[in-house]
Every structure is written in C-alpha cells, then in structure tokens.
Design a protein around this motif. Structure first.
Motif, PDB file in Angstrom:
ATOM      1  N   LYS A 332     105.195  25.344   4.258  1.00 29.69           N
ATOM      2  CA  LYS A 332     105.457  24.590   3.247  1.00 29.69           C
ATOM      3  C   LYS A 332     106.893  24.559   2.771  1.00 29.69           C
ATOM      4  N   LYS A 333     107.842  25.438   3.000  1.00 26.59           N
ATOM      5  CA  LYS A 333     108.957  25.368   2.415  1.00 26.59           C
ATOM      6  C   LYS A 333     109.664  24.629   3.424  1.00 26.59           C
ATOM      7  N   PHE A 334     109.576  24.806   4.657  1.00 25.75           N
ATOM      8  CA  PHE A 334     110.320  23.939   5.690  1.00 25.75           C
ATOM      9  C   PHE A 334     110.120  22.562   5.368  1.00 25.75           C
ATOM     10  N   VAL A 335     109.006  22.177   5.179  1.00 30.14           N
ATOM     11  CA  VAL A 335     108.221  20.818   5.065  1.00 30.14           C
ATOM     12  C   VAL A 335     108.708  20.089   3.854  1.00 30.14           C
ATOM     13  N   GLU A 336     108.700  20.891   2.702  1.00 30.10           N
ATOM     14  CA  GLU A 336     108.719  20.224   1.494  1.00 30.10           C
ATOM     15  C   GLU A 336     110.342  20.506   0.911  1.00 30.10           C
ATOM     16  N   HIS A 337     110.781  21.566   1.241  1.00 30.48           N
ATOM     17  CA  HIS A 337     112.094  22.104   0.574  1.00 30.48           C
ATOM     18  C   HIS A 337     113.399  21.234   0.896  1.00 30.48           C
ATOM     19  N   ASP A 338     114.099  20.765  -0.211  1.00 32.56           N
ATOM     20  CA  ASP A 338     115.423  19.950   0.257  1.00 32.56           C
ATOM     21  C   ASP A 338     116.497  21.195   0.590  1.00 32.56           C
ATOM     22  N   PHE A 339     116.984  21.130   1.601  1.00 34.01           N
ATOM     23  CA  PHE A 339     117.904  22.184   2.015  1.00 34.01           C
ATOM     24  C   PHE A 339     119.383  21.612   1.756  1.00 34.01           C
ATOM     25  N   LYS A 340     119.466  20.484   1.391  1.00 37.70           N
ATOM     26  CA  LYS A 340     120.815  20.016   1.011  1.00 37.70           C
ATOM     27  C   LYS A 340     121.786  20.095   2.231  1.00 37.70           C
ATOM     28  N   GLY A 341     121.364  19.973   3.361  1.00 40.86           N
ATOM     29  CA  GLY A 341     122.454  19.982   4.271  1.00 40.86           C
ATOM     30  C   GLY A 341     122.924  21.409   4.803  1.00 40.86           C
ATOM     31  N   ASP A 342     122.043  22.493   4.233  1.00 48.13           N
ATOM     32  CA  ASP A 342     122.149  23.907   4.595  1.00 48.13           C
ATOM     33  C   ASP A 342     121.335  24.280   5.791  1.00 48.13           C
ATOM     34  N   THR A 343     122.021  23.923   7.083  1.00 50.11           N
ATOM     35  CA  THR A 343     121.247  24.077   8.301  1.00 50.11           C
ATOM     36  C   THR A 343     120.968  25.426   8.536  1.00 50.11           C
TER      37      THR A 343
END
Length: 393
Positions: A332-343
């Motif tokens: 869920k975190k991978f699908v919904e979270h906005d990582f803001k470019g933090d690959t």
C-alpha cells in the motif's frame, strides 16, 4: 473521598488545554504523521497519564491511586478496540491520509463528551439505585460473550444514519480538504468528511455503553472514573498512526477483552450481592460473598493483556498475520505514497514488500490460502509489481 471543586476545575481546564494543543499544533494543518512523531507523542500522553496517576496515589491515597491505574489500563485496552472500528470506517470512506487526524480528533472529543454524559448519569443512578450493579454486571458478561462469537464484520460506514443522510441530502463522493460542504455542479453538497464524522460519532456512543459500566466495576468515585476515561482517550489519535496496520496482528485481543469484561462483570455482581437490597433476594439483606479487591483487579487486567498480546505475536497464526499484514502495508505504501523523487526509499519499500511476499510462501498451506483469498492484498501486490515494472523501463 470527596474531590474539591477546584481540583475538578483544574483537571477539566488541563484536559481542554491538551485537546486545544493537539488541534492547533498537530491537527489544524493537514499532514501525514511519521512513525517517529506518532511514537513520541503516544509516549508523551501515556507519560502524562502515569504522572497524573502518581499524583492521585500521593495525594489521594493507595486506594484511589490503584483504582485510577486499573481504570486507565482497562479503558486504554477498550480504546484500542475502538481503533479497529475507526480503521474500518476511515477505510470505508477512503479518507485521505493527511485528513485522518482531524477525523480521529473529532472522534476522541465526541467520545469524551458521550462518556462524560454517561458517567454522570451512571454515578447519579448508582447512588440512587444500588441494584443497577446487577444490570451493569450482567451487561458486561453479555458483552464478553458477544465478543467471543465470531461475526462477519459488515461495512460500518453503511449504517442507517449514513444511508438516510445520503437519501435526504445532496452528497458527493469527492473530498474537498477537510470541508463539510463543497460546491459541485453549481450546488452545495455534503462531502464524505461530514458523513465519516457522523459514523464515528455514532460508534462512540455504542462504545460508551461498554466502557462506562466496565470502569464503574472498578471504582465508583466519579472523579477517578472521569479522569481515567479522559486520559485513556488522550493520545488515541497518535496511537492510531503508531499501530495502524498492526491491529490485525493482535488476533487474540478480542478474547483478552472478553475475559476482562467478564471478570469485571462478575466483580460487579458480587458487589451487588454484598450490598443487596432487593426484597426477593435473601429478604432484602446483604449476602456474604467474596469481593474482588481493586489490587486483584489490576493484576488480572495487566496479566490478561500481557498474555493476550504475547500469544498474538508469538503464536504461529500471529506470526503469519504479521507477515501478511506487513506485506499489505509495504504494498500500500509503494502504491499510494508520494516518495517525492526519493528513489532509494521507493526501492527499499518495494524490496521489503518482495521479502514479505516471499515469506508468505514459507507459511503453512492454510495461511498461504488465507493470503491468496485476501483480494485487497492480491490486488495491491499486483499493482505494486506493475508500477515497479513501469518505472524500471
């Protein structure tokens, strides 16, 4: 022991100040709390409750202090049960993560108001009608039996009040920040934010029916009942974000709560027999029975909760639930979270998800089948793999 009016006033002002602080410094600006933030403030609120309890112990004596801690622990355990339902309601309404704090704070405030009302009604009734201990005790035992009966969990959001509101008023499925009303197609409509708060408020009323008799089974001092209840609700919002996703790992929690409620129910019935004034029982005279002390109650409550949590975490079923639950959390975190470019964080989340997915394959056949039947988990994993594949191209 009679509590002076100024102590009541200072206590109420202190609790209101904590709620105001929580709103203005944490909730007013919508944001998703980090695990570190949730853990820190959960610890702070528990610390405040413990310091207050020590103050009760020092200034009020051992009896009041013990009653406070027994009540606080019991109400805190029941509050964790509240979180299960809050989680279902919030998920049902798909409340944006950043706005969940305001929904939870509203739930806490409404719960405090509802339980305070029940507390003062209950205190007045008990002082006038001692036989109410029989009813309270019987109700808690009945509630404990209900907790042990497996029931399919329905959609808590789809209750009569919500269906009626949707039918009578113009509603929309679209959120507009934390607004209760918005404009859609030129018309003023209700947002889901108002409906979810109505659902949580109604749930709080039902939980008050369980929690208030439970704490009256431990103490009849209105001040102790009120403060133990209030402090058990403080920090519940932070606790939600701290253990969100961990709740379904406590697979034996309902059994532990059932045991505690049944124990307190028996304690109330024994107390009612000891104080009996019903004319058709022993000619209206008290019945000499064993009475359970507050100290014994505290030991039993802590013991049951400890055994329940440890059994949940270390049993094969509990470990399997932990793996399945964490797999869902990472997906869920991978699908919904906005990582803001933090690959780097994005890749780390994906790798944790894959590791948990592989761990599911090592479980027993029964647990693997359970995971395969979890439609939400299967869909999230498939979506996560698809997104990862797209980003790798």
């Amino acid at each position: 022991m009679e509590i002076p009016g100024y102590v009541w006033l200072l206590t109420i002002v202190g609790i209101l100040a904590l709620l105001a602080f929580d709103f203005f410094f944490h909730v007013r600006k919508a944001h998703e709390p980090t695990l570190k933030e949730a853990a820190k403030w959960s610890a702070i609120y528990v610390g405040i409750a413990v310091v207050f309890g020590i103050g009760v112990l020092v200034f009020g004596g051992q009896t009041l202090g013990t009653e406070y801690f027994a009540g606080y622990i019991t109400e805190k355990a029941l509050s964790v049960d509240n979180l299960f339902v809050f989680l279902i309601i919030i998920a049902s309404f798909r409340v944006p993560r950043a706005d969940q704090q305001k929904v939870l704070l509203f739930g806490i405030i409404f719960a405090l108001i509802a339980r305070t009302g029940f507390i003062f009604i209950g205190a007045a009734a008990i002082n006038s009608f001692a036989w109410l201990f029989y009813l309270f005790g019987g109700f808690l035992i009945f509630t404990a039996i209900k907790l042990l009966r497996p029931e399919s969990e329905g959609d808590d959001a789809d209750n009569v009040i919500i269906r009626l509101a949707k039918r009578i008023f113009n509603t929309t499925e679209r959120y507009d920040g934390d607004k209760f009303f918005t404009i859609e197609n030129g018309k003023k409509v209700l947002t889901p934010m108002l409906l979810v708060m109505v659902a949580i408020g109604g749930t709080d009323l039902l939980f008050a029916l369980d929690s208030v008799p439970a704490i009256f089974g431990l103490t009849q001092n209105t001040y102790i009942v009120f403060t133990a209840t209030a402090f058990s609700l403080m920090g519940l919002r932070q606790l939600f974000f701290l253990i969100d996703g961990l709740l379904d790992r406590l697979i034996f929690l309902s059994y532990g709560l059932a045991a505690i409620l049944a124990f307190i129910g028996v304690k109330l019935v024994l107390h009612a027999l000891h104080e009996n004034n019903l004319p058709f029982l022993n000619g209206g005279q008290p019945i000499p029975v064993f009475e359970i002390s507050t100290e014994l109650s505290l030991i039993v409550i802590i013991g049951v909760l400890t055994i329940t949590v440890l059994a949940s975490l270390f049993s094969p079923a509990g470990k399997a639930n932990t793996i399945i639950s964490d797999s869902r959390i990472q997906a869920k975190k991978f699908v919904e979270h906005d990582f803001k470019g933090d690959t780097a964080e994005r890749d780390a989340t994906y790798n944790r998800m894959v590791a948990r997915e592989q761990a599911i394959g090592t479980l027993s056949e029964k647990q693997r089948a359970k995971a395969a039947d979890d439609e939400e988990l299967v869909a999230l994993l498939a979506q996560a793999h698809e997104l990862h594949g797209q980003s790798a191209k």
